[in-house]
Design a protein around this motif. Structure first.
Motif, PDB file in Angstrom:
ATOM      1  N   PRO A  50     -47.390   3.159 105.024  1.00  0.00           N
ATOM      2  CA  PRO A  50     -47.589   3.404 106.634  1.00  0.00           C
ATOM      3  C   PRO A  50     -46.637   4.156 107.097  1.00  0.00           C
ATOM      4  O   PRO A  50     -46.848   4.488 108.494  1.00  0.00           O
ATOM      5  N   ASN A  51     -45.295   4.585 106.450  1.00  0.00           N
ATOM      6  CA  ASN A  51     -44.600   5.611 107.236  1.00  0.00           C
ATOM      7  C   ASN A  51     -45.156   6.861 107.272  1.00  0.00           C
ATOM      8  O   ASN A  51     -46.018   7.229 106.588  1.00  0.00           O
ATOM      9  N   VAL A  65     -46.401  26.280 123.576  1.00  0.00           N
ATOM     10  CA  VAL A  65     -45.212  25.690 124.783  1.00  0.00           C
ATOM     11  C   VAL A  65     -44.387  24.768 124.410  1.00  0.00           C
ATOM     12  O   VAL A  65     -43.432  24.484 125.229  1.00  0.00           O
ATOM     13  N   SER A  66     -44.511  24.069 123.278  1.00  0.00           N
ATOM     14  CA  SER A  66     -43.704  23.121 122.931  1.00  0.00           C
ATOM     15  C   SER A  66     -43.935  22.502 121.358  1.00  0.00           C
ATOM     16  O   SER A  66     -44.978  22.810 120.976  1.00  0.00           O
ATOM     17  N   PHE A  67     -42.903  21.878 120.959  1.00  0.00           N
ATOM     18  CA  PHE A  67     -43.101  21.141 119.796  1.00  0.00           C
ATOM     19  C   PHE A  67     -42.468  19.916 119.793  1.00  0.00           C
ATOM     20  O   PHE A  67     -41.210  19.765 120.432  1.00  0.00           O
ATOM     21  N   ALA A  68     -42.731  19.096 118.948  1.00  0.00           N
ATOM     22  CA  ALA A  68     -41.951  17.716 118.543  1.00  0.00           C
ATOM     23  C   ALA A  68     -42.238  17.502 117.360  1.00  0.00           C
ATOM     24  O   ALA A  68     -43.403  17.434 116.676  1.00  0.00           O
ATOM     25  N   THR A  69     -40.969  16.659 116.629  1.00  0.00           N
ATOM     26  CA  THR A  69     -41.321  15.997 115.006  1.00  0.00           C
ATOM     27  C   THR A  69     -40.681  14.466 115.229  1.00  0.00           C
ATOM     28  O   THR A  69     -39.759  14.309 115.995  1.00  0.00           O
ATOM     29  N   GLY A  70     -41.289  13.702 114.543  1.00  0.00           N
ATOM     30  CA  GLY A  70     -40.735  12.547 114.418  1.00  0.00           C
ATOM     31  C   GLY A  70     -41.280  11.607 113.305  1.00  0.00           C
ATOM     32  O   GLY A  70     -42.457  11.982 112.830  1.00  0.00           O
ATOM     33  N   HIS A  71     -40.686  10.375 113.102  1.00  0.00           N
ATOM     34  CA  HIS A  71     -41.080   9.664 111.910  1.00  0.00           C
ATOM     35  C   HIS A  71     -41.535   8.362 112.350  1.00  0.00           C
ATOM     36  O   HIS A  71     -40.858   7.586 113.275  1.00  0.00           O
ATOM     37  N   TYR A  72     -42.340   7.298 111.695  1.00  0.00           N
ATOM     38  CA  TYR A  72     -42.762   6.122 112.116  1.00  0.00           C
ATOM     39  C   TYR A  72     -41.993   5.420 110.824  1.00  0.00           C
ATOM     40  O   TYR A  72     -42.076   5.628 109.621  1.00  0.00           O
ATOM     41  N   ASN A  77     -40.388  -1.047 112.296  1.00  0.00           N
ATOM     42  CA  ASN A  77     -41.574  -0.775 113.167  1.00  0.00           C
ATOM     43  C   ASN A  77     -40.997  -0.074 114.414  1.00  0.00           C
ATOM     44  O   ASN A  77     -41.027  -0.377 115.399  1.00  0.00           O
ATOM     45  N   ALA A  78     -40.306   1.159 114.047  1.00  0.00           N
ATOM     46  CA  ALA A  78     -39.840   1.954 115.258  1.00  0.00           C
ATOM     47  C   ALA A  78     -40.037   3.304 114.810  1.00  0.00           C
ATOM     48  O   ALA A  78     -40.313   3.908 113.614  1.00  0.00           O
ATOM     49  N   GLY A  79     -39.889   4.010 116.075  1.00  0.00           N
ATOM     50  CA  GLY A  79     -40.017   5.645 115.913  1.00  0.00           C
ATOM     51  C   GLY A  79     -38.777   6.242 115.919  1.00  0.00           C
ATOM     52  O   GLY A  79     -37.986   5.697 116.434  1.00  0.00           O
ATOM     53  N   GLU A 104     -44.793   9.723 121.365  1.00  0.00           N
ATOM     54  CA  GLU A 104     -44.774   8.332 121.414  1.00  0.00           C
ATOM     55  C   GLU A 104     -46.177   7.585 121.400  1.00  0.00           C
ATOM     56  O   GLU A 104     -46.265   6.851 120.596  1.00  0.00           O
ATOM     57  N   GLU A 105     -47.141   8.537 121.759  1.00  0.00           N
ATOM     58  CA  GLU A 105     -48.454   7.817 121.489  1.00  0.00           C
ATOM     59  C   GLU A 105     -48.773   7.841 119.932  1.00  0.00           C
ATOM     60  O   GLU A 105     -49.482   7.083 119.405  1.00  0.00           O
ATOM     61  N   LEU A 106     -48.506   8.970 119.415  1.00  0.00           N
ATOM     62  CA  LEU A 106     -48.707   9.242 117.787  1.00  0.00           C
ATOM     63  C   LEU A 106     -47.976   8.006 117.177  1.00  0.00           C
ATOM     64  O   LEU A 106     -48.742   7.686 116.247  1.00  0.00           O
ATOM     65  N   LEU A 107     -46.716   7.894 117.518  1.00  0.00           N
ATOM     66  CA  LEU A 107     -45.966   6.953 116.790  1.00  0.00           C
ATOM     67  C   LEU A 107     -46.354   5.456 116.959  1.00  0.00           C
ATOM     68  O   LEU A 107     -46.269   4.850 116.009  1.00  0.00           O
ATOM     69  N   ARG A 108     -46.882   5.271 118.140  1.00  0.00           N
ATOM     70  CA  ARG A 108     -47.555   3.973 118.454  1.00  0.00           C
ATOM     71  C   ARG A 108     -48.775   3.811 117.693  1.00  0.00           C
ATOM     72  O   ARG A 108     -49.165   2.552 117.192  1.00  0.00           O
ATOM     73  N   GLU A 109     -49.548   4.779 117.588  1.00  0.00           N
ATOM     74  CA  GLU A 109     -50.692   4.771 116.517  1.00  0.00           C
ATOM     75  C   GLU A 109     -50.434   4.236 115.260  1.00  0.00           C
ATOM     76  O   GLU A 109     -51.041   3.682 114.408  1.00  0.00           O
ATOM     77  N   ASP A 110     -49.397   4.968 114.839  1.00  0.00           N
ATOM     78  CA  ASP A 110     -48.981   4.793 113.372  1.00  0.00           C
ATOM     79  C   ASP A 110     -48.535   2.992 113.253  1.00  0.00           C
ATOM     80  O   ASP A 110     -48.648   2.450 112.379  1.00  0.00           O
ATOM     81  N   ALA A 111     -47.898   2.582 114.548  1.00  0.00           N
ATOM     82  CA  ALA A 111     -47.299   1.087 114.207  1.00  0.00           C
ATOM     83  C   ALA A 111     -48.454   0.229 114.198  1.00  0.00           C
ATOM     84  O   ALA A 111     -48.798  -0.490 113.282  1.00  0.00           O
ATOM     85  N   ILE A 112     -49.584   0.726 115.031  1.00  0.00           N
ATOM     86  CA  ILE A 112     -50.941   0.016 115.056  1.00  0.00           C
ATOM     87  C   ILE A 112     -51.541  -0.022 113.994  1.00  0.00           C
ATOM     88  O   ILE A 112     -52.210  -1.161 113.444  1.00  0.00           O
ATOM     89  N   ALA A 113     -51.485   1.023 113.264  1.00  0.00           N
ATOM     90  CA  ALA A 113     -52.376   1.238 111.969  1.00  0.00           C
ATOM     91  C   ALA A 113     -51.752   0.687 110.759  1.00  0.00           C
ATOM     92  O   ALA A 113     -52.384   0.232 109.832  1.00  0.00           O
ATOM     93  N   SER A 114     -50.326   0.274 110.930  1.00  0.00           N
ATOM     94  CA  SER A 114     -49.646  -0.521 109.960  1.00  0.00           C
ATOM     95  C   SER A 114     -49.759  -1.985 110.271  1.00  0.00           C
ATOM     96  O   SER A 114     -49.257  -3.007 109.610  1.00  0.00           O
ATOM     97  N   GLY A 115     -50.723  -2.607 111.318  1.00  0.00           N
ATOM     98  CA  GLY A 115     -50.826  -3.778 111.483  1.00  0.00           C
ATOM     99  C   GLY A 115     -50.035  -4.478 112.484  1.00  0.00           C
ATOM    100  O   GLY A 115     -50.009  -5.582 113.077  1.00  0.00           O
TER     101      GLY A 115
END
Length: 229
Positions: A50-51, A65-72, A77-79, A104-115
């Motif tokens: 689930p990473n 207009v913008s970009f961002a990158t991030g890891h779950y 259980n952190a972004g 933040e919303e996308l990373l939160r979705e990843d946390a929820i998807a991991s249980g």
């Protein structure tokens, strides 16, 4: 401004080349990863669930207009938000905050998807004024730190954080570490150390491919090499 969100994936690279000039112009060379690391991250996200690795792009029509990158990072259980930038032609319109909230919303979705029910925290690195060179870079550095504080991130003062060198000829780079969580007062030193170890392993080792001894040396300089992840 009606921002349309899109994500760059290994199967959808449509906006990838559009992001690179903005990326190169905003971040100092010392904290700027080689472009191919983005592609490594995109491959990584297909094989390490689930990473995840998120590459978010904000568009107004066809204009970037913008970009961002991030890891779950599932193990803690952190972004981990790696980069976020806005087009200098449209700053001051709240685009940066909207982009941060979307990531933040996308990373939160990843946390929820991991249980999990939610993220335990989100962590990010920012430049210190000591590592930038030009007047413009210093101004951008100050604005970036203030931006994260306005968006409820708090600077970590318990650890003198070092980013491992992104380029072979460089030394570890002292950066500011910011953190945001559901209950900030509960982020003790031990929790932050676990986050750092996870970042070093999942991001800097498995994605960037930084030599294990280099990473150990960086942890040793922070006096974290003997503290468990």
């Amino acid at each position: 401004m009606n921002i349309k969100w899109d994500e760059v994936t290994i199967d959808h690279l449509h906006h990838y080349e559009k992001v690179l000039p903005l990326y190169d112009s905003v971040f100092p060379i010392g904290v700027r990863e080689p472009h191919e690391v983005f592609l490594k991250g995109l491959h990584y996200t297909k094989n390490q669930k689930p990473n995840s690795f998120r590459f978010l792009v904000g568009l107004d029509g066809e204009q970037l207009v913008s970009f961002a990158t991030g890891h779950y990072l599932e193990v803690v259980n952190a972004g981990f938000i790696v980069y976020i930038a806005t087009n200098p032609l449209i700053r001051g319109k709240g685009v940066g905050s909207k982009t941060l909230l979307k990531m933040e919303e996308l990373l939160r979705e990843d946390a929820i998807a991991s249980g999990k029910s939610n993220l335990d925290g989100i962590i990010l690195e920012t430049e210190t004024q000591e590592i930038v060179h030009t007047h413009e870079e210093k101004e951008n550095c100050l604005k970036r730190n203030q931006f994260f504080e306005r968006n409820h991130y708090k600077k970590v003062n318990k650890i003198n954080y070092l980013q491992p060198p992104l380029h072979m000829e460089h030394e570890p780079i002292p950066l500011n570490l910011f953190i945001k969580g559901i209950q900030m007062d509960e982020f003790h030193r031990e929790t932050i150390i676990k986050f750092i170890h996870a970042i070093y392993k999942e991001k800097y080792s498995l994605v960037n491919g930084i030599n294990e001894q280099v990473l150990k040396d960086s942890l040793r300089k922070m006096e974290l090499d003997q503290e468990s992840s």
